[in-house]
Write a protein that holds these residues in place. Structure first.
Motif, PDB file in Angstrom:
ATOM      1  N   SER A 171      11.034  -2.304  10.411  1.00  0.00           N
ATOM      2  CA  SER A 171       9.928  -2.768   9.570  1.00  0.00           C
ATOM      3  C   SER A 171       8.651  -1.981   9.858  1.00  0.00           C
ATOM      4  CB  SER A 171       9.671  -4.258   9.805  1.00  0.00           C
ATOM      5  OG  SER A 171      10.866  -5.005   9.694  1.00  0.00           O
ATOM      6  N   ARG A 172       7.793  -1.961   8.861  1.00  0.00           N
ATOM      7  CA  ARG A 172       6.485  -1.339   9.040  1.00  0.00           C
ATOM      8  C   ARG A 172       5.422  -2.251   8.445  1.00  0.00           C
ATOM      9  NH1 ARG A 172       5.255   4.553   7.521  1.00  0.00           N
ATOM     10  NH2 ARG A 172       5.094   3.539   5.496  1.00  0.00           N
ATOM     11  N   MET A 173       4.215  -2.188   9.032  1.00  0.00           N
ATOM     12  CA  MET A 173       3.114  -2.972   8.490  1.00  0.00           C
ATOM     13  C   MET A 173       1.842  -2.138   8.497  1.00  0.00           C
ATOM     14  SD  MET A 173       1.749  -6.807   9.426  1.00  0.00           S
ATOM     15  CE  MET A 173       0.386  -6.395  10.499  1.00  0.00           C
ATOM     16  N   LYS A 174       1.115  -2.204   7.412  1.00  0.00           N
ATOM     17  CA  LYS A 174      -0.138  -1.469   7.280  1.00  0.00           C
ATOM     18  C   LYS A 174      -1.255  -2.449   6.964  1.00  0.00           C
ATOM     19  CE  LYS A 174      -2.620   1.549   4.080  1.00  0.00           C
ATOM     20  NZ  LYS A 174      -2.568   2.205   2.759  1.00  0.00           N
TER      21      LYS A 174
ATOM     22  N   CYS B  22      -5.981  -7.975   4.897  1.00  0.00           N
ATOM     23  CA  CYS B  22      -4.918  -7.777   3.908  1.00  0.00           C
ATOM     24  C   CYS B  22      -3.900  -6.800   4.486  1.00  0.00           C
ATOM     25  CB  CYS B  22      -5.488  -7.224   2.608  1.00  0.00           C
ATOM     26  SG  CYS B  22      -6.455  -8.421   1.696  1.00  0.00           S
ATOM     27  N   VAL B  23      -2.625  -7.131   4.373  1.00  0.00           N
ATOM     28  CA  VAL B  23      -1.590  -6.302   4.983  1.00  0.00           C
ATOM     29  C   VAL B  23      -0.485  -6.006   3.975  1.00  0.00           C
ATOM     30  CG1 VAL B  23      -2.030  -7.177   7.312  1.00  0.00           C
ATOM     31  CG2 VAL B  23      -0.335  -8.332   5.870  1.00  0.00           C
ATOM     32  N   ILE B  24       0.152  -4.847   4.161  1.00  0.00           N
ATOM     33  CA  ILE B  24       1.347  -4.475   3.412  1.00  0.00           C
ATOM     34  C   ILE B  24       2.511  -4.422   4.397  1.00  0.00           C
ATOM     35  CG2 ILE B  24       2.498  -2.658   2.089  1.00  0.00           C
ATOM     36  CD1 ILE B  24      -0.237  -1.842   1.014  1.00  0.00           C
ATOM     37  N   ILE B  25       3.549  -5.172   4.098  1.00  0.00           N
ATOM     38  CA  ILE B  25       4.734  -5.233   4.960  1.00  0.00           C
ATOM     39  C   ILE B  25       5.888  -4.557   4.236  1.00  0.00           C
ATOM     40  CG2 ILE B  25       6.378  -6.764   6.102  1.00  0.00           C
ATOM     41  CD1 ILE B  25       4.138  -8.835   6.303  1.00  0.00           C
ATOM     42  N   GLU B  26       6.536  -3.623   4.909  1.00  0.00           N
ATOM     43  CA  GLU B  26       7.669  -2.916   4.324  1.00  0.00           C
ATOM     44  C   GLU B  26       8.953  -3.230   5.084  1.00  0.00           C
ATOM     45  OE1 GLU B  26       7.125   1.236   3.430  1.00  0.00           O
ATOM     46  OE2 GLU B  26       4.935   1.009   3.492  1.00  0.00           O
ATOM     47  N   ASN B  27       9.984  -3.482   4.334  1.00  0.00           N
ATOM     48  CA  ASN B  27      11.336  -3.699   4.856  1.00  0.00           C
ATOM     49  C   ASN B  27      11.437  -4.808   5.904  1.00  0.00           C
ATOM     50  OD1 ASN B  27      14.065  -3.041   4.681  1.00  0.00           O
ATOM     51  ND2 ASN B  27      13.957  -1.690   6.468  1.00  0.00           N
ATOM     52  N   PRO B  28      10.882  -5.986   5.652  1.00  0.00           N
ATOM     53  CA  PRO B  28      11.081  -7.102   6.584  1.00  0.00           C
ATOM     54  C   PRO B  28      12.469  -7.703   6.371  1.00  0.00           C
ATOM     55  CG  PRO B  28       9.867  -7.877   4.697  1.00  0.00           C
ATOM     56  CD  PRO B  28      10.082  -6.400   4.472  1.00  0.00           C
TER      57      PRO B  28
END
Length: 500
Positions: free
Chosen positions: A155-158, A119-125
């Motif tokens: 972008s950032r991904m967690k 499971c991932v959280i994507i920010e500002n794609p």
């Protein structure tokens, strides 16, 4: 679809209604619950994406992923840009493709940080309208008209722990991306033969075996890998699916043979001229759902569990014929000469002994018409059935009494190293299939030229061989060498073991 299967599907559908299967009202309820969960956590739902949005935060489960690839950078001659893509899902009906571009360190680090099922959280794609004709030729087809781009600077991904994520999101990994009834059975693929050559279709099947990855270097010095998975279902006992990319190989290595069912969306079907049979290939469009929770998959899972122990025809050599020794417990390494000396010292002892031999296959007569390579065996005891009389001499049963006969490899090979040769070593059943890389039916369909080519692929290659050595008191050849495993040897391992 035949009427009997329709009845089974109807029954399974009723039984599975309370399970994880999502269809009709259940699917709409899941979408509503997921949407509420996403909104409450300030995530944007994939269904709401449009190109003018900014500062987004998206959560989803990864359902597909490709390998990292490098391309010449046209803006900076002599350098390369790297990319990989993956597909995320946040509800039963919505999933999108995500691509990342950048320098090698950034792209590889991002790719290595997660696998399918994470499971991932994507920010500002960056959100772009996708070019259907161009992109879905090589990427999974998605219901969204958008795609996401990740950049190192913006972008950032967690990657989330499963404990942080709603179980409803986690359950989406069990939903195929195509309708659960939209697939070909393996029997249909084999029956249609050449008419499906080159087609991209969906397959629902059980995993029969997963081969070890084989690594190679191409003529232009690119590294490659290959893994062959054998599938089966109610209609076909063995069907090959080939994985060429590292991501699908890693996924395949997690499958438990005879316990795993897969729904493979958009695999390419082709006719293998060498083996004279149909095969499936995992491509960049493919998304594989492991143990899908659908009525059709539940029926197949029930079938493989019911037939796991009771159907020797699906097991080639039958459970009663399988060698029970755990190969990992065998660690004594011999040369041919040492093995012969050990056998002489064991003369008079009833118990067999086991060992590892690093040697070459020096005789493999699989293309000689005068040599029997495939034999008919009794499904009751595994002994060779007399072809003329159709009688199993071990069981003393005629063809009307014993269950049935099945075809199995049964051949003799020579093994050689720098100290000598072991003649007439027994290579049979599933061990022979793994060594040759084909089933009995695939072998029988080969031409003489194909069998000769197969032989020369295997001859004089350094192999790691697990052997069982038995003393036969009443036989002319007093030793029986049975091959338990025969696979290409790692050169470093072989050198270290022999020098030790």
């Amino acid at each position: 679809m035949n009427p009997g299967r329709r009845l089974l599907l109807a029954s399974a559908g009723a039984e599975a209604g309370a399970g994880r299967s999502v269809g009709g009202q259940t699917r709409r309820d899941t979408d509503r619950i997921m949407a509420n969960s996403i909104v409450s956590k300030n995530f944007t739902a994939l269904s709401d994406l449009h190109p003018n949005m900014a500062n987004l935060k998206i959560i989803g489960i990864v359902i597909g992923k490709t390998d990292v690839k490098g391309f010449p950078d046209r803006k900076n001659i002599g350098s390369e840009r790297y990319t990989f893509s993956f597909t995320i899902r946040d509800s039963a009906a919505h999933f999108v493709n995500v691509a990342s571009w950048g320098n090698e360190d950034y792209v590889r680090a991002l790719s290595d940080s997660f696998r399918v099922g994470a499971c991932v959280i994507i920010e500002n794609p960056l959100i772009q309208i996708k070019d259907l004709e161009r992109e879905e030729k090589f990427s999974p087809a998605t219901p969204s008209h958008c795609k996401l781009l990740l950049s190192e600077n913006h972008s950032r991904m967690k990657v989330c722990s499963n404990y942080e994520v709603d179980t409803k999101l986690l359950s989406l990994i069990y939903l195929p991306v195509k309708e659960s009834s939209d697939y070909y059975s393996l029997g249909d693929i084999v029956a249609n033969g050449h008419s499906l050559d080159g087609r991209i279709i969906n397959v629902l099947a059980a995993v029969r075996s997963v081969g070890k990855p084989k690594y190679f270097t191409t003529s232009d010095q690119r590294k490659g890998q290959r893994c062959e998975v054998k599938l089966y279902d109610e209609t076909e006992s063995s069907f090959a699916m080939i994985c060429w990319d590292n991501e699908s190989i890693l996924l395949a290595q997690s499958w438990m043979p005879r316990e795993t069912v897969i729904f493979a969306s958009d695999v390419r079907i082709s006719f293998d001229k060498f083996r004279n049979c149909m095969t499936a290939t995992v491509i960049s469009k493919t998304i594989i759902t492991t143990n899908p929770d659908t009525p059709e998959a539940n029926i197949l899972l029930h079938f493989i569990r019911e037939n796991k122990e009771t159907n020797p025809l699906d097991d080639e050599i039958g459970s009663c014929l399988k060698e029970s020794i755990n190969l990992s417990t065998i660690d004594d390494v011999y040369t041919v000469e040492q093995l012969k000396v050990k056998a002489l010292k064991n003369e008079g002892k009833a118990d067999p002994f086991y060992g590892i031999l690093y040697a070459y296959i020096s005789a493999l007569n699989i293309d000689d018409e005068t040599t029997k390579v495939v034999r008919s065996k009794c499904s009751g005891c595994g002994s060779i059935v007399n072809e003329a009389s159709s009688i199993c001499t071990t069981c003393n049963r005629d063809s009307s009494e014993f269950k049935s006969a099945f075809l199995s490899f049964d051949m003799l090979i020579d093994l050689s190293d720098h100290t000598g040769t072991l003649h007439f070593c027994s290579l049979t059943g599933s061990v022979a299939e793994e060594t040759l890389g084909c089933t009995v039916n695939e072998f029988l369909a080969m031409t003489d030229e194909q069998r000769t080519a197969l032989k020369w692929q295997l001859l004089l290659e350094r192999t790691k061989i697990y052997l069982k050595v038995s003393l036969l008191h009443r036989a002319r050849a007093r030793l029986r060498m049975s091959v338990l495993s025969c696979k290409l040897a790692d050169p470093v391992e072989a050198s270290r073991s022999l020098s030790g």
